[in-house]
Design a protein around this motif. Structure first.
Motif, PDB file in Angstrom:
ATOM      1  N   SER A   1       0.834  -1.213   0.000  1.00  0.00           N
ATOM      2  CA  SER A   1       0.000   0.000   0.000  1.00  0.00           C
ATOM      3  C   SER A   1       0.862   1.254   0.000  1.00  0.00           C
ATOM      4  O   SER A   1       0.555   2.239  -0.697  1.00  0.00           O
ATOM      5  CB  SER A   1      -0.933   0.002   1.216  1.00  0.00           C
ATOM      6  N   MET A   2       1.941   1.247   0.767  1.00  0.00           N
ATOM      7  CA  MET A   2       2.832   2.408   0.798  1.00  0.00           C
ATOM      8  C   MET A   2       3.535   2.596  -0.551  1.00  0.00           C
ATOM      9  O   MET A   2       3.745   3.735  -0.992  1.00  0.00           O
ATOM     10  CB  MET A   2       3.866   2.246   1.912  1.00  0.00           C
ATOM     11  N   ILE A   3       3.875   1.499  -1.200  1.00  0.00           N
ATOM     12  CA  ILE A   3       4.468   1.617  -2.539  1.00  0.00           C
ATOM     13  C   ILE A   3       3.454   2.245  -3.489  1.00  0.00           C
ATOM     14  O   ILE A   3       3.798   3.055  -4.350  1.00  0.00           O
ATOM     15  CB  ILE A   3       4.927   0.237  -3.042  1.00  0.00           C
ATOM     16  N   GLY A   4       2.176   1.875  -3.326  1.00  0.00           N
ATOM     17  CA  GLY A   4       1.133   2.480  -4.136  1.00  0.00           C
ATOM     18  C   GLY A   4       1.022   3.978  -3.914  1.00  0.00           C
ATOM     19  O   GLY A   4       0.857   4.757  -4.862  1.00  0.00           O
ATOM     20  N   LEU A   5       1.134   4.396  -2.654  1.00  0.00           N
ATOM     21  CA  LEU A   5       1.122   5.839  -2.376  1.00  0.00           C
ATOM     22  C   LEU A   5       2.338   6.512  -2.998  1.00  0.00           C
ATOM     23  O   LEU A   5       2.243   7.633  -3.518  1.00  0.00           O
ATOM     24  CB  LEU A   5       1.114   6.074  -0.860  1.00  0.00           C
ATOM     25  N   SER A   6       3.479   5.839  -2.962  1.00  0.00           N
ATOM     26  CA  SER A   6       4.683   6.408  -3.568  1.00  0.00           C
ATOM     27  C   SER A   6       4.538   6.546  -5.076  1.00  0.00           C
ATOM     28  O   SER A   6       5.213   7.367  -5.697  1.00  0.00           O
ATOM     29  CB  SER A   6       5.903   5.539  -3.243  1.00  0.00           C
ATOM     30  N   LEU A   7       3.652   5.741  -5.669  1.00  0.00           N
ATOM     31  CA  LEU A   7       3.401   5.869  -7.095  1.00  0.00           C
ATOM     32  C   LEU A   7       2.881   7.267  -7.434  1.00  0.00           C
ATOM     33  O   LEU A   7       3.108   7.775  -8.530  1.00  0.00           O
ATOM     34  CB  LEU A   7       2.395   4.810  -7.538  1.00  0.00           C
ATOM     35  N   ALA A   8       2.194   7.890  -6.471  1.00  0.00           N
ATOM     36  CA  ALA A   8       1.672   9.247  -6.658  1.00  0.00           C
ATOM     37  C   ALA A   8       2.567  10.290  -6.004  1.00  0.00           C
ATOM     38  O   ALA A   8       2.134  11.431  -5.799  1.00  0.00           O
ATOM     39  CB  ALA A   8       0.264   9.342  -6.095  1.00  0.00           C
ATOM     40  N   ALA A   9       3.810   9.933  -5.689  1.00  0.00           N
ATOM     41  CA  ALA A   9       4.704  10.873  -5.009  1.00  0.00           C
ATOM     42  C   ALA A   9       4.962  12.122  -5.832  1.00  0.00           C
ATOM     43  O   ALA A   9       5.173  13.203  -5.281  1.00  0.00           O
ATOM     44  CB  ALA A   9       6.031  10.184  -4.673  1.00  0.00           C
TER      45      ALA A   9
ATOM     46  N   ARG B   1      10.749  17.074  -9.081  1.00  0.00           N
ATOM     47  CA  ARG B   1      11.824  16.176  -9.527  1.00  0.00           C
ATOM     48  C   ARG B   1      12.007  15.017  -8.555  1.00  0.00           C
ATOM     49  O   ARG B   1      12.074  13.852  -8.981  1.00  0.00           O
ATOM     50  CB  ARG B   1      13.125  16.956  -9.679  1.00  0.00           C
ATOM     51  N   ALA B   2      12.062  15.312  -7.261  1.00  0.00           N
ATOM     52  CA  ALA B   2      12.209  14.235  -6.275  1.00  0.00           C
ATOM     53  C   ALA B   2      10.989  13.319  -6.308  1.00  0.00           C
ATOM     54  O   ALA B   2      11.115  12.088  -6.202  1.00  0.00           O
ATOM     55  CB  ALA B   2      12.391  14.837  -4.878  1.00  0.00           C
ATOM     56  N   GLY B   3       9.805  13.909  -6.457  1.00  0.00           N
ATOM     57  CA  GLY B   3       8.597  13.092  -6.523  1.00  0.00           C
ATOM     58  C   GLY B   3       8.597  12.162  -7.717  1.00  0.00           C
ATOM     59  O   GLY B   3       8.141  11.010  -7.618  1.00  0.00           O
ATOM     60  N   ILE B   4       9.098  12.630  -8.857  1.00  0.00           N
ATOM     61  CA  ILE B   4       9.151  11.783 -10.049  1.00  0.00           C
ATOM     62  C   ILE B   4      10.070  10.592  -9.825  1.00  0.00           C
ATOM     63  O   ILE B   4       9.764   9.461 -10.247  1.00  0.00           O
ATOM     64  CB  ILE B   4       9.600  12.621 -11.264  1.00  0.00           C
ATOM     65  N   TRP B   5      11.195  10.812  -9.153  1.00  0.00           N
ATOM     66  CA  TRP B   5      12.102   9.700  -8.867  1.00  0.00           C
ATOM     67  C   TRP B   5      11.425   8.650  -7.982  1.00  0.00           C
ATOM     68  O   TRP B   5      11.542   7.438  -8.234  1.00  0.00           O
ATOM     69  CB  TRP B   5      13.378  10.209  -8.207  1.00  0.00           C
ATOM     70  N   PHE B   6      10.732   9.100  -6.943  1.00  0.00           N
ATOM     71  CA  PHE B   6      10.007   8.170  -6.080  1.00  0.00           C
ATOM     72  C   PHE B   6       8.937   7.416  -6.878  1.00  0.00           C
ATOM     73  O   PHE B   6       8.770   6.197  -6.729  1.00  0.00           O
ATOM     74  CB  PHE B   6       9.353   8.926  -4.919  1.00  0.00           C
ATOM     75  N   SER B   7       8.196   8.146  -7.704  1.00  0.00           N
ATOM     76  CA  SER B   7       7.131   7.519  -8.481  1.00  0.00           C
ATOM     77  C   SER B   7       7.695   6.517  -9.479  1.00  0.00           C
ATOM     78  O   SER B   7       7.132   5.425  -9.662  1.00  0.00           O
ATOM     79  CB  SER B   7       6.321   8.589  -9.217  1.00  0.00           C
ATOM     80  N   ALA B   8       8.804   6.878 -10.127  1.00  0.00           N
ATOM     81  CA  ALA B   8       9.407   5.964 -11.101  1.00  0.00           C
ATOM     82  C   ALA B   8       9.890   4.686 -10.425  1.00  0.00           C
ATOM     83  O   ALA B   8       9.697   3.573 -10.955  1.00  0.00           O
ATOM     84  CB  ALA B   8      10.558   6.667 -11.813  1.00  0.00           C
ATOM     85  N   ALA B   9      10.519   4.829  -9.257  1.00  0.00           N
ATOM     86  CA  ALA B   9      10.982   3.643  -8.524  1.00  0.00           C
ATOM     87  C   ALA B   9       9.806   2.767  -8.106  1.00  0.00           C
ATOM     88  O   ALA B   9       9.867   1.530  -8.198  1.00  0.00           O
ATOM     89  CB  ALA B   9      11.799   4.073  -7.306  1.00  0.00           C
ATOM     90  N   SER B  10       8.722   3.399  -7.665  1.00  0.00           N
ATOM     91  CA  SER B  10       7.540   2.643  -7.248  1.00  0.00           C
ATOM     92  C   SER B  10       6.912   1.924  -8.435  1.00  0.00           C
ATOM     93  O   SER B  10       6.494   0.763  -8.323  1.00  0.00           O
ATOM     94  CB  SER B  10       6.516   3.588  -6.608  1.00  0.00           C
ATOM     95  N   LEU B  11       6.831   2.597  -9.571  1.00  0.00           N
ATOM     96  CA  LEU B  11       6.261   1.964 -10.757  1.00  0.00           C
ATOM     97  C   LEU B  11       7.095   0.767 -11.181  1.00  0.00           C
ATOM     98  O   LEU B  11       6.549  -0.290 -11.556  1.00  0.00           O
ATOM     99  CB  LEU B  11       6.171   2.987 -11.888  1.00  0.00           C
ATOM    100  N   LEU B  12       8.409   0.903 -11.120  1.00  0.00           N
ATOM    101  CA  LEU B  12       9.287  -0.208 -11.483  1.00  0.00           C
ATOM    102  C   LEU B  12       9.056  -1.392 -10.550  1.00  0.00           C
ATOM    103  O   LEU B  12       8.950  -2.548 -11.005  1.00  0.00           O
ATOM    104  CB  LEU B  12      10.745   0.245 -11.432  1.00  0.00           C
TER     105      LEU B  12
END
Length: 834
Positions: free
Chosen positions: A307-315, A803-814
């Motif tokens: 669930s937390m990874i899912g939230l990070s998808l919207a970081a 920019r930081a949010g995109i990195w978190f979101s990209a890592a979560s999507l991966l």
């Protein structure tokens, strides 16, 4: 109690699915008579398709004018707030269609739809705008949480053109798909198909979804059943793939549109986890058929992690929103403490019907609120649903126990929180939740839980003959609701007036539904089979709810593509300018956003603090968290010139008001019905070369100095001084897009170029390709120094934290993609060791 009634602990049927943290054990095949309640077992490979057809038919029956006769669900088609061609609709006419128990409709007309037009244009041009130049002299478009511009299905709609027809198809599809998720949720946990269809019907046709489906709230609510279904699948059989699905679903819900409504859905997940753990205890588990759970703690931690990874998808959205809330001058004063707001207890009566205590009492006379406190009410689930809850069993096992505990705990906690009963009211003190409006945005989660409980009650009727005390409880509840309604009528001295006939029809319908349910329950004890009783009650549910959806709507029409003449006149001016108006029907914020016009006010949550204070200082504004301006002419008058306001729109002005505006240097240039367009002939250009500079030590001094400077002067704050007098010159706009502006400056010597767009964190400037210092000009705007000669000045914007949010979101999507590719059970789970 009937002699044939079996204990819930020992009752077995082929349609009851025994589930646990471990992999479910296969059930013993059982011969089922055709037509019995068990014939529609969810485990049957030949499951009937009638539930899908039933839900599709419900959409057709509930929205026939939209499906067959070109009427529209779209808000602006029913009430275009800037189109005089519809101002003949009086309040008495309008209130029956878009107003009935519709929460936060202004967010649809003034935020959702204009924003959709804004992003639709940008997406089709290949741009993802981070800045919105149309509101508040410019504000961040990325952190506006009322648009849903990053929700994948909505992106497809915007790319396709966002026409009213496409929007109607989109809205009805969301309602249908959301109902299908409800259907599947109950089917996979062993409930009868009729009960599963009833939950879908109560959710699709209840007030929470019906009256918000064409808005940002409805888009978010529609995702709640999907998230719960995916989470339930993981808790049933934990695996990496299902964990990835949980993360993906959580991310989609978070991006759906409106964070308070999304949070209401996210808070259901820990309640579902808790219900699952309790259902695995000996209290609910049938020890003869259900094995011990494997490692529930490990599975719970894994669930929380996914669930937390899912939230990070919207970081990429959540992190900038967090930073914006920290930097906003209005967010904390307005939103901290909203988590403690609650409804009056008597407002619970609105769960019965949209025309009880809201439509008739409040909309008939909007000048007085017959119920105390906030005028918003609970969204209805219907009388039949409330009575069916009384029939829900107290003991179940397997997946049914999980669903019963989940729906009951969710409905109880949310309802008691919404009426402010301690200790549930204390939830509003928790971090994040203290800043969330629980009313009315948690109505979706509440209605979802109540619909689930009602469906469980119906499933119990289908499978078991109700006892006499159960029937008596239903009849008593019906009488209690009637008495409560009568007391409220007497307490508030309600006079329905012209709505008397409509009220009597509504009461007659409720009497038919309530009395019919009692009759069906009595016949179920003697004559009716479970399937017959279930179908009869499902029919009563439809009789109860469908009339609340059926109503007159206006024809499908797109005012954004065919605006009135005064809007076409404004758009014909190709120069860079702003407009200003104060009436909600005359291009106030954020309506110009959808038309490509630039305005002063804003209804967005986060606005640049300096511009917000600037507008509140020189204009009369409403006491709201955003700058909703109430005066056409500021004090001093020349602030209009500074703000690049070229046109003012006056709605139904009196001759005296027109004379006053003309005395202020404004001339009437266009009249279109009730709309009078006046031109400010002394307007300054958006970008200009300063003629003189006034140095002040700080921001406070700059705000005071702005009111006293002369034409062409600029106020610069800070210790570093610019040489004066300044050289002359001129500035032209080469390129103007939301995120990037390019100017061409010609100066005879060193000078200052001023751009009358708001200054905010995230903007950078360059002169002739070299980074330049961005100066706060006239307190709220931007300026840079330029050398002698011809200079190219560029301003570029990036949302802080993006920019930081995109990195978190990209890592979560991966991670989610990796999880989705691994079908194996989680390591160490019971499913793996079984």
């Amino acid at each position: 109690m009937s002699r044939n009634r079996k204990s819930p602990r020992n009752r077995k049927s082929s349609s009851t699915k025994i589930v646990s943290i471990s992999e479910p054990r296969p059930e013993t095949p059982k011969t089922v008579e055709r037509g019995s309640p068990d014939a529609a077992s969810p485990g049957s490979p030949n499951r009937s398709r009638w539930p899908l057809l039933a839900l599709f038919t419900l959409i057709l029956v509930s929205y026939p004018n939209v499906v067959f006769f070109s009427d529209s669900l779209v808000g602006s088609a029913n009430y275009p707030v800037f189109d005089y061609r519809f101002d003949h609709m009086g309040y008495e006419e309008v209130r029956g269609t878009p107003f009935m128990n519709w929460h936060d409709l202004g967010a649809t007309w003034w935020q959702w739809e204009p924003g959709g037009q804004f992003f639709s244009r940008a997406y089709r041009e290949g741009d993802v705008p981070l800045w919105d130049p149309t509101s508040a002299a410019g504000t961040d478009a990325h952190t506006n949480v009322t648009q849903g511009q990053y929700f994948p299905p909505y992106i497809l709609l915007l790319l396709a053109g966002n026409t009213p027809l496409l929007r109607d198809i989109y809205h009805l599809s969301l309602a249908l798909i959301s109902g299908l998720f409800c259907l599947r949720l109950l089917q996979r946990n062993g409930f009868h198909d009729i009960a599963a269809v009833s939950m879908a019907a109560m959710w699709m046709l209840g007030g929470a979804l019906t009256l918000t489906i064409n808005s940002l709230l409805g888009q978010t609510y529609a995702m709640i059943p999907m998230v719960v279904l995916v989470a339930d699948g993981f808790l049933d059989r934990p695996s990496w793939r299902r964990g990835g699905a949980v993360g993906l679903a959580v991310g989609l819900l978070t991006l759906a549109a409106f964070l308070p409504a999304a949070i209401s859905g996210l808070l259901l997940l820990p309640l579902l986890l808790g219900a699952t753990l309790v259902a695995r205890t000996r209290l609910f588990r049938d020890t003869a058929t259900e094995p011990e759970s494997g490692r529930p703690v490990a599975a719970s931690l894994a669930f929380a992690g996914f669930s937390m990874i899912g939230l990070s998808l919207a970081a990429f959205l959540l992190l900038p929103v967090h930073l914006a809330s920290q930097n906003s001058s209005t967010f904390a004063p307005w939103y901290v403490g909203t988590g403690l707001h609650h409804y009056p207890v008597e407002r619970l009566i609105t769960l019965v019907s949209p025309r009880i205590a809201f439509d008739v009492w409040q909309i008939q006379d909007p000048s007085r609120h017959v119920l105390p406190g906030d005028p918003m009410s609970f969204s209805w689930v219907g009388l039949c649903a409330l009575l069916l809850i009384v029939l829900a069993p107290s003991r179940l096992n397997g997946g049914k126990a999980r669903m019963l505990l989940f729906f009951a705990s969710a409905a109880l906690i949310i309802a008691l929180k919404l009426i402010g009963l301690p200790p549930f009211q204390w939830i509003g003190h928790l971090p994040v939740l203290e800043k969330i409006h629980f009313i009315p945005y948690f109505n979706g989660a509440l209605n979802f839980a109540l619909a689930g409980l009602a469906a469980i009650g119906l499933d119990n009727v289908i499978r078991e003959r109700p006892s006499k005390w159960r029937i008596a409880s239903v009849a008593g509840s019906l009488v209690a609701i009637g008495v409560l309604y009568g007391l409220l009528l007497g307490r508030y001295r309600i006079n329905p007036g012209a709505d008397t006939v409509r009220l009597h029809l509504e009461l007659s319908k409720l009497l038919l539904v309530g009395g019919g349910l009692v009759v069906v329950l009595c016949l179920r004890r003697t004559r009716l089979s479970g399937r017959q009783a279930g179908m009869a009650i499902l029919a009563l549910i439809c009789i109860d709810l469908v009339p609340g959806v059926l109503r007159d709507r206006l024809n499908r029409y797109d005012p954004w593509k065919d605006p009135p003449r005064y809007v076409s006149f404004l758009r014909s001016d190709r120069s860079l300018f702003r407009i200003h108006s104060i009436r909600d029907i005359a291009l106030t914020p954020n309506v110009p956003q959808g038309l490509g016009l630039h305005a002063l006010g804003s209804r967005q949550t986060f606005n640049p603090p300096r511009v917000d204070r600037f507008l509140r200082t020189f204009f009369e504004t409403q006491h709201l968290p955003y700058p909703k301006i109430e005066s056409l002419v500021p004090e001093p008058r020349w602030i209009l010139d500074l703000l690049n306001v070229k046109y003012l729109i006056a709605y139904l002005p009196t001759p005296a008001e027109i004379a006053s505006l003309e005395a202020a240097g404004l001339s009437e240039v266009f009249v279109d019905g009730s709309y009078h367009v006046l031109r400010n002939r002394r307007v300054w250009p958006r970008a200009w070369m300063a003629r003189s500079v006034l140095h002040v030590p700080n921001a406070e001094a700059a705000l005071e100095a702005v009111a006293t400077i002369k034409v062409g002067a600029v106020v610069i704050e800070g210790q570093e001084r610019v040489p004066t007098p300044l050289a002359g010159g001129r500035v032209s706009v080469v390129r103007y897009t939301p995120d990037r502006i390019e100017l061409r400056a010609e100066s005879t010597g060193p000078g200052i170029v001023v751009l009358s767009d708001s200054i905010a964190d995230g903007w950078t400037a360059s002169v002739n390709g070299r980074q330049a210092t961005l100066l706060p000009a006239n307190y709220a705007f931007r300026a840079v120094r330029v050398p002698a000669g011809i200079s190219t000045v560029r301003f570029e914007y990036r949302t802080p934290g993006l920019r930081a949010g995109i990195w978190f979101s990209a890592a979560s999507l991966l991670l989610i993609l990796v999880f989705l590719a691994v079908p194996r059970p989680l390591s160490g789970s019971a499913a793996e060791t079984a």
